[in-house]
Motif scaffolding. Structure first.
Motif, mmCIF file in Angstrom:
data_model
loop_
_atom_site.group_PDB
_atom_site.id
_atom_site.type_symbol
_atom_site.label_atom_id
_atom_site.label_comp_id
_atom_site.label_asym_id
_atom_site.label_seq_id
_atom_site.Cartn_x
_atom_site.Cartn_y
_atom_site.Cartn_z
ATOM 1 N N SER A 433 0.732 -0.956 -0.430
ATOM 2 C CA SER A 433 0.175 -0.216 0.072
ATOM 3 C C SER A 433 1.089 1.381 0.048
ATOM 4 O O SER A 433 0.843 2.117 -0.581
ATOM 5 N N VAL A 434 1.875 1.264 0.932
ATOM 6 C CA VAL A 434 2.983 2.564 0.757
ATOM 7 C C VAL A 434 3.962 2.645 -0.305
ATOM 8 O O VAL A 434 3.759 3.602 -1.133
ATOM 9 N N LEU A 435 3.867 1.848 -1.388
ATOM 10 C CA LEU A 435 4.520 1.230 -2.410
ATOM 11 C C LEU A 435 3.409 2.331 -3.116
ATOM 12 O O LEU A 435 3.345 2.764 -4.355
ATOM 13 N N ARG A 436 2.110 1.300 -3.442
ATOM 14 C CA ARG A 436 1.133 2.037 -4.490
ATOM 15 C C ARG A 436 0.776 3.108 -4.223
ATOM 16 O O ARG A 436 0.738 4.384 -4.987
ATOM 17 N N MET A 437 1.174 3.814 -3.001
ATOM 18 C CA MET A 437 0.639 5.246 -2.389
ATOM 19 C C MET A 437 2.055 5.980 -3.401
ATOM 20 O O MET A 437 2.079 7.299 -3.252
ATOM 21 N N LEU A 438 3.495 5.293 -3.321
ATOM 22 C CA LEU A 438 4.706 6.049 -4.355
ATOM 23 C C LEU A 438 4.553 6.417 -4.836
ATOM 24 O O LEU A 438 4.895 7.499 -5.655
ATOM 25 N N ALA A 439 3.588 5.240 -5.961
ATOM 26 C CA ALA A 439 3.611 5.231 -7.295
ATOM 27 C C ALA A 439 2.833 6.347 -7.922
ATOM 28 O O ALA A 439 2.996 6.900 -8.979
ATOM 29 N N ASN A 440 1.365 6.228 -7.041
ATOM 30 C CA ASN A 440 1.180 7.153 -7.027
ATOM 31 C C ASN A 440 1.049 8.727 -7.651
ATOM 32 O O ASN A 440 1.021 9.468 -8.338
ATOM 33 N N TRP A 441 2.226 9.070 -6.194
ATOM 34 C CA TRP A 441 3.073 9.885 -5.901
ATOM 35 C C TRP A 441 3.567 10.628 -6.958
ATOM 36 O O TRP A 441 3.651 11.715 -7.897
ATOM 37 N N VAL A 442 4.787 9.697 -7.782
ATOM 38 C CA VAL A 442 5.796 9.971 -8.310
ATOM 39 C C VAL A 442 5.045 9.211 -9.706
ATOM 40 O O VAL A 442 5.883 9.856 -10.802
ATOM 41 N N GLY A 443 4.149 8.671 -9.996
ATOM 42 C CA GLY A 443 3.297 8.546 -11.268
ATOM 43 C C GLY A 443 3.648 6.855 -11.733
ATOM 44 O O GLY A 443 5.349 6.340 -11.327
ATOM 45 N N GLU A 444 3.243 6.051 -12.049
ATOM 46 C CA GLU A 444 3.872 4.510 -11.915
ATOM 47 C C GLU A 444 4.714 4.155 -12.926
ATOM 48 O O GLU A 444 5.975 3.493 -12.593
ATOM 49 N N GLU A 445 4.260 4.799 -14.023
ATOM 50 C CA GLU A 445 6.168 5.056 -15.482
ATOM 51 C C GLU A 445 7.061 5.173 -14.466
ATOM 52 O O GLU A 445 7.989 4.093 -14.749
ATOM 53 N N GLN A 446 7.738 6.361 -13.955
ATOM 54 C CA GLN A 446 8.610 6.470 -13.662
ATOM 55 C C GLN A 446 9.056 5.650 -11.962
ATOM 56 O O GLN A 446 10.090 5.378 -11.743
ATOM 57 N N ASP A 467 18.748 1.392 -0.859
ATOM 58 C CA ASP A 467 18.991 1.412 -2.241
ATOM 59 C C ASP A 467 17.693 1.458 -3.046
ATOM 60 O O ASP A 467 17.754 1.988 -4.075
ATOM 61 N N LEU A 468 16.570 1.103 -2.701
ATOM 62 C CA LEU A 468 14.965 1.323 -3.435
ATOM 63 C C LEU A 468 15.030 2.760 -3.751
ATOM 64 O O LEU A 468 14.835 3.634 -4.425
ATOM 65 N N TRP A 469 15.086 3.194 -2.255
ATOM 66 C CA TRP A 469 14.212 4.722 -2.554
ATOM 67 C C TRP A 469 15.797 5.482 -3.725
ATOM 68 O O TRP A 469 15.066 6.274 -4.092
ATOM 69 N N GLU A 470 16.517 4.902 -3.927
ATOM 70 C CA GLU A 470 17.976 5.634 -4.198
ATOM 71 C C GLU A 470 17.437 5.522 -6.199
ATOM 72 O O GLU A 470 17.202 6.211 -6.679
ATOM 73 N N GLY A 471 17.016 4.789 -5.910
ATOM 74 C CA GLY A 471 16.658 3.936 -7.475
ATOM 75 C C GLY A 471 15.595 5.264 -7.423
ATOM 76 O O GLY A 471 15.162 5.137 -9.572
ATOM 77 N N ILE A 472 14.507 4.288 -7.040
ATOM 78 C CA ILE A 472 13.477 5.338 -7.388
ATOM 79 C C ILE A 472 12.961 6.859 -7.563
ATOM 80 O O ILE A 472 12.873 7.847 -8.509
ATOM 81 N N GLY A 473 14.339 7.431 -6.662
ATOM 82 C CA GLY A 473 14.637 8.816 -7.411
ATOM 83 C C GLY A 473 15.626 9.348 -7.942
ATOM 84 O O GLY A 473 15.289 10.886 -8.255
ATOM 85 N N GLU A 474 16.626 8.273 -8.517
ATOM 86 C CA GLU A 474 17.353 8.762 -9.596
ATOM 87 C C GLU A 474 16.184 8.819 -11.408
ATOM 88 O O GLU A 474 16.349 9.580 -11.556
ATOM 89 N N ALA A 475 14.980 8.259 -10.830
ATOM 90 C CA ALA A 475 14.940 8.221 -11.952
ATOM 91 C C ALA A 475 13.023 8.919 -11.756
ATOM 92 O O ALA A 475 12.775 9.783 -12.748
ATOM 93 N N THR A 476 13.464 9.280 -10.783
ATOM 94 C CA THR A 476 12.248 10.538 -10.675
ATOM 95 C C THR A 476 12.106 12.205 -10.253
ATOM 96 O O THR A 476 11.669 13.258 -10.821
ATOM 97 N N GLY A 477 13.737 12.128 -9.757
ATOM 98 C CA GLY A 477 14.333 13.565 -9.286
ATOM 99 C C GLY A 477 14.030 13.835 -7.906
ATOM 100 O O GLY A 477 13.931 15.232 -7.530
ATOM 101 N N LYS A 478 12.443 12.407 -7.036
ATOM 102 C CA LYS A 478 12.266 13.437 -5.960
ATOM 103 C C LYS A 478 13.160 12.973 -4.465
ATOM 104 O O LYS A 478 13.324 11.819 -4.371
ATOM 105 N N ASP A 479 12.593 13.511 -3.664
ATOM 106 C CA ASP A 479 12.989 13.006 -1.878
ATOM 107 C C ASP A 479 12.418 11.670 -1.697
ATOM 108 O O ASP A 479 11.223 12.254 -0.649
ATOM 109 N N VAL A 480 12.668 10.800 -2.544
ATOM 110 C CA VAL A 480 11.819 9.675 -2.190
ATOM 111 C C VAL A 480 11.932 8.830 -0.488
ATOM 112 O O VAL A 480 11.258 9.126 0.173
ATOM 113 N N ALA A 481 12.959 9.136 -0.635
ATOM 114 C CA ALA A 481 13.381 8.639 1.252
ATOM 115 C C ALA A 481 12.990 9.516 2.103
ATOM 116 O O ALA A 481 12.098 8.847 3.140
ATOM 117 N N GLY A 482 12.812 11.374 1.683
ATOM 118 C CA GLY A 482 12.118 12.127 2.604
ATOM 119 C C GLY A 482 10.783 12.010 3.020
ATOM 120 O O GLY A 482 9.814 12.084 4.142
#
Length: 899
Positions: A433-446, A467-482
């Motif tokens: 559910s948290v990952l789904r919320m994150l995907a909605n926030w950054v866009g599922e494709e990204q 490691d995961l937050w860095e990967g998604i952050g790199e793709a989206t340019g967002k502060d995913v970890a925060g």
């Protein structure tokens, strides 16, 4: 050689629960001989070691094995030495082997150990499973190593981070099939029984003469992998075969599904799903499935639902077998999502593995979201799995996480007893559910692109959250970890309280607890909350609440709501006026508020009212306002809310009958409109809505429905055929028959359980046996379960009795009487925590709470502590609901429902 046991007082301290780091395994040669007649196995393992620090002691995991000679060869010392002594830590399941000469740092060595053990029905380690053939019980054997049972089958460094390659050799009778993670590279038959305990396979001559032929099957060496996904099996298996072509390399890989010969004809659907999802995973992640094959083995005795062993997925019959002629859509969904979930693990968990069980969610949360939603939606778009996720996963997560006894998604596991317990709705459903919320926030494709980067950077390695937050952050340019940190590292979730001013809304976050507003000490976390604000100008997924409260500009004169699409992991508390306005708009039209919005609105209203944030009568009024709803999933949320109230007030006959009457008012018109006949041409929604309506009508004692279903079962008793009963309504019919009938129906269900035509029918029979309101038959059901039920199935019998308000106390007392027997039987299994929950979770008074606490006082609860604490919290929450809302519910029912 005798093995002294380290006393409890001298066992490892909590900070020393991990294996020492002086050596690491790099490769295992494992040879196992299986004797399915004696139900024993023996073996020999050679483990190549990289010595990181000078040591004269090797510490590795072992449990329930008899270890023979242990020798150590050192490249640096040019010698082989035998042990000088050994000692065993029973609680830590660790063997300490001491040698006279130290291994120098930077050197390599090889440890050689002979061992033997018994095949038991424990469903852990290397164990036996049974099936019937020509009236006789037959045996086969398979492994289940996750989380910490590889050590029960061979001595090893049994931690996820200690990856190595594995070369497996299986010795078995020639008329059986041997399977492992990799394809077989050779298979030779011998007329002399081989030995597995010699230092080489050439020790065949040591075997005893035998009339039977034996064979040695050698398998290819695996890529680097963790011990918990090593697997093998031996038995008289049959198989179906398919294949898929990699969209990345163009290679065609064989896909097989194995089962005993009597079951294999029901395995085609599961095989087909596997072939469909594999190429989708490859394209989505841009990573090719790395093994030469992917098998599935269906087992008749299996503790977990299914297991993602690399190259050899395993699982219970109900998760993989489908009777093509008698298949209901619920079974199809379960098999498809299970197969896809396990295939997802080939990437999440197998290629890239969590560093320790603290990060279990990196495996299970992803497999749940990717396997059961994002990927399966591309195969079965008509199933609306994105919407169903709210019911199947988000609500399960919020229900468990609303307890003080919850735990963070990223949870410390300093004790092996804790690991089994975190395979729960938080590691699976909340993580997803948290990952789904994150995907909605950054866009599922990204989001998916970031996941691909994460996997590629950690190929064949281990990972932690950052490691995961860095990967998604790199793709989206967002502060995913925060954004995501507190959702993962802290327990709980917020309730957003919304108040309105002209042209703005003020939103405040506090921790939501099922017992009501949190005390300050339990309300310290501030989450970064994506508000997903839906208004007349569209949906804004970018605004967040990252403080205790804030104000946001919005035109409140037009329809609006927070958590658009119910993608957020939180509840929203509106003023009664705003709630009514949203409900009226949602009930009137889908143009503004989607299916997902309506599902979430109903679940939020139910949970908030039960926790005392609003009156329960407001939830009942909302349910009534949705009486013209057409969607199955919304009706599911409504009937779930009413069922929750009935479950709390189960000892109050007046309220129970009032809620039943209300349910009849809602479900009766649905049954009248939809009828009892199913069509292959209708949508899945219509199919499932009809089933839900009939279930609600029969459960609320709508006489016309009860008579219809009982008549069907009477015809079955007279003719011996149930072909006239729709598969979708089989379980409901069974329950009505046992409730309305007597001994004849009860005995008929026992016969169905003993000889079911498919797993779905067996489960329906087990659950229905608990439907009798006769306490004597309830107790007989429980006795029958312990005597005739498979270990994996006891929860179905217990669940049926627990769901029956007239007999759930029989279950509680039975469990107390048989506690020692039950604990011994299920010690160490995943099932234990569910059995404890079933036995007590139906209770709802402070007296019951206190008596339950007293019963467990002085008992070793370490293997089900979390489940027990959560169950006790549930009892307290229901007791508080009854005290707070009894009068409110009675008044609403009196004013709004005709009995």
């Amino acid at each position: 050689m005798s093995t002294p046991i380290v006393s409890a007082s001298s066992a490892a301290a909590p900070q020393d629960f991990r294996l020492p780091t002086a050596v690491r395994p790099s490769h295992y040669d494992v040879t196992i001989r299986t004797d399915l007649e004696k139900l024993t196995f023996d073996g020999f393992v050679k483990i190549n070691l990289d010595v990181k620090a000078e040591t004269s002691t090797l510490v590795f995991n072992s449990s329930d094995l008899n270890l023979g000679n242990i020798t150590l060869q050192s490249d640096a010392l040019h010698t082989a030495q035998t042990e000088s002594s050994r000692s065993f830590e029973k609680e830590q399941e660790r063997m300490h082997v001491h040698f006279a000469t130290s291994l120098p740092a930077g050197s390599k060595a090889q440890l050689q150990i002979a061992f033997d053990g018994k095949l038991t029905g424990s469903m852990m380690g290397y164990y036996y499973s049974t099936y019937e053939q020509d009236g006789k019980t037959k045996y086969y054997a398979l492994t289940q190593f996750e989380p910490t049972a590889a050590r029960r089958s061979f001595p090893c460094w049994d931690e996820p981070a200690l990856k190595a390659t594995f070369a497996v050799t299986l010795i078995s009778r020639a008329d059986t099939v041997s399977l492992s993670n990799m394809p077989a590279i050779s298979e030779e038959v011998y007329t002399t029984e081989p030995s597995a305990t010699g230092s080489t396979i050439s020790s065949l001559a040591l075997g005893s003469k035998s009339e039977e032929k034996w064979k040695i099957t050698k398998f290819e060496t695996t890529p680097p992998m963790s011990s918990y996904i090593v697997a093998w099996a031996n038995g008289p298996f049959a198989h179906l075969e398919s294949s898929y072509t990699s969209p990345i390399s163009g290679k065609t890989r064989p896909l097989r599904i194995y089962a005993t010969p009597d079951l294999i004809h029901q395995a085609q659907f599961g095989l087909d799903v596997k072939a469909k999802v594999l190429p989708i995973y490859e394209k989505v992640f841009d990573i090719e499935y790395p093994l030469p094959k992917l098998d599935t083995l269906v087992a008749t005795d299996f503790d977990a639902g299914a297991m993602e062993n690399w190259g050899l997925i395993t699982g219970r019959t109900s998760m993989y077998l489908l009777d093509a002629e008698r298949a209901d859509i619920k079974t199809k969904k379960r098999i498809a999502t299970t197969q896809s979930h396990e295939v997802a693990h080939m990437w999440f968990g197998n290629i890239t593995t969590m560093e320790w069980w603290t990060y279990l969610y990196l495996n299970e949360g992803f497999a749940t979201l990717m396997g059961e939603v994002i990927i399966i939606a591309r195969v079965f778009p008509e199933w609306k799995v994105y919407s169903e996720f709210i019911t199947d996963h988000l609500q399960a997560a919020l229900h468990l996480d609303a307890k003080l006894s919850s735990h963070p998604v990223e949870v410390d596991c300093p004790d092996a007893n804790e690991i089994n317990q975190i395979f729960d709705s938080l590691s699976y459903s909340k993580a997803a559910s948290v990952l789904r919320m994150l995907a909605n926030w950054v866009g599922e494709e990204q989001f998916v692109k970031g996941v691909s980067l994460y996997l590629k950077k950690r190929l064949y390695g281990n990972s932690v959250s950052r490691d995961l937050w860095e990967g998604i952050g790199e793709a989206t340019g967002k502060d995913v970890a925060g954004m995501v940190e507190n959702w993962i590292s802290k327990m709980g979730f917020p309730v957003l309280t919304v108040t309105e001013t002209e042209g703005a809304i003020k939103v405040r976050q506090d921790r939501f607890l099922e017992t009501g507003p949190a005390e300050p000490k339990d309300n310290e976390t501030i989450w970064t909350v994506p508000l997903s604000l839906q208004s007349s100008s569209g949906i804004d997924t970018k605004i967040v609440l990252d403080k205790r409260e804030d104000t946001f500009a919005i035109d409140t004169s037009k329809p609006w709501k927070l958590n658009a699409g119910t993608t957020g992991v939180y509840r929203v508390l509106y003023t009664p006026e705003r709630l009514n306005a949203i409900a009226e708009e949602a009930a009137r039209s889908e143009d503004v508020f989607s299916l997902e919005d309506r599902i979430g609105l109903v679940y939020d209203t139910a949970a908030l009212s039960e926790a005392g944030f609003a009156k329960v009568s407001s939830a009942l009024s909302l349910y009534k306002a949705f009486k013209d709803e057409k969607e199955f999933l919304v009706w599911g949320s409504i009937l779930s809310g009413i069922g929750s109230l009935r479950n709390a007030f189960w000892e109050n006959d007046e309220i129970v009958e009032g809620l039943r009457a209300f349910t009849r008012e809602l479900a009766g018109p649905l049954v009248a409109r939809l009828g009892y006949e199913y069509s292959a041409d209708e949508s899945p929604d219509i199919t499932e809505l009809r089933t839900l309506a009939v279930q609600a009508a029969s459960g609320s004692r709508l006489e016309s429905t009860v008579e219809k279903l009982h008549g069907w079962f009477t015809t079955f008793l007279e003719t011996g055929s149930d072909d006239h009963i729709p598969p979708e309504l089989l379980g409901i019919t069974y329950s009505v028959a046992v409730w309305r009938g007597g001994r004849a129906e009860f005995e008929a269900l026992k016969k169905i359980h003993a000889k079911p035509r498919n797993p779905a029918q067996a489960i329906a029979a087990m659950q229905a046996l608990g439907s009798s309101e006769d306490p004597a038959l309830a107790r007989e059901t429980l006795e029958y379960a312990l005597e005739h039920g498979r270990d994996q199935d006891i929860v179905y019998f217990f669940g049926g009795v627990s769901a029956n308000r007239k007999t759930r106390r029989v279950l509680t007392e039975f469990f107390k009487e048989r506690y020692d027997q039950i604990y011994k039987r299920f010690d160490g299994n995943f099932s234990l925590k569910f059995i404890v929950e079933r036995a007590f979770n139906g209770l709802s008074s402070i007296k019951d709470h206190d008596e339950t606490v007293e019963f467990f006082r002085g008992k070793d609860i370490s293997k089900y502590r979390m489940s027990l604490e959560q169950t006790l919290d549930s009892i307290k929450a229901k007791a508080a609901l009854i005290e707070r809302s009894k009068e409110d519910v009675e008044q609403w029912l009196a004013a709004n429902v005709q009995k």
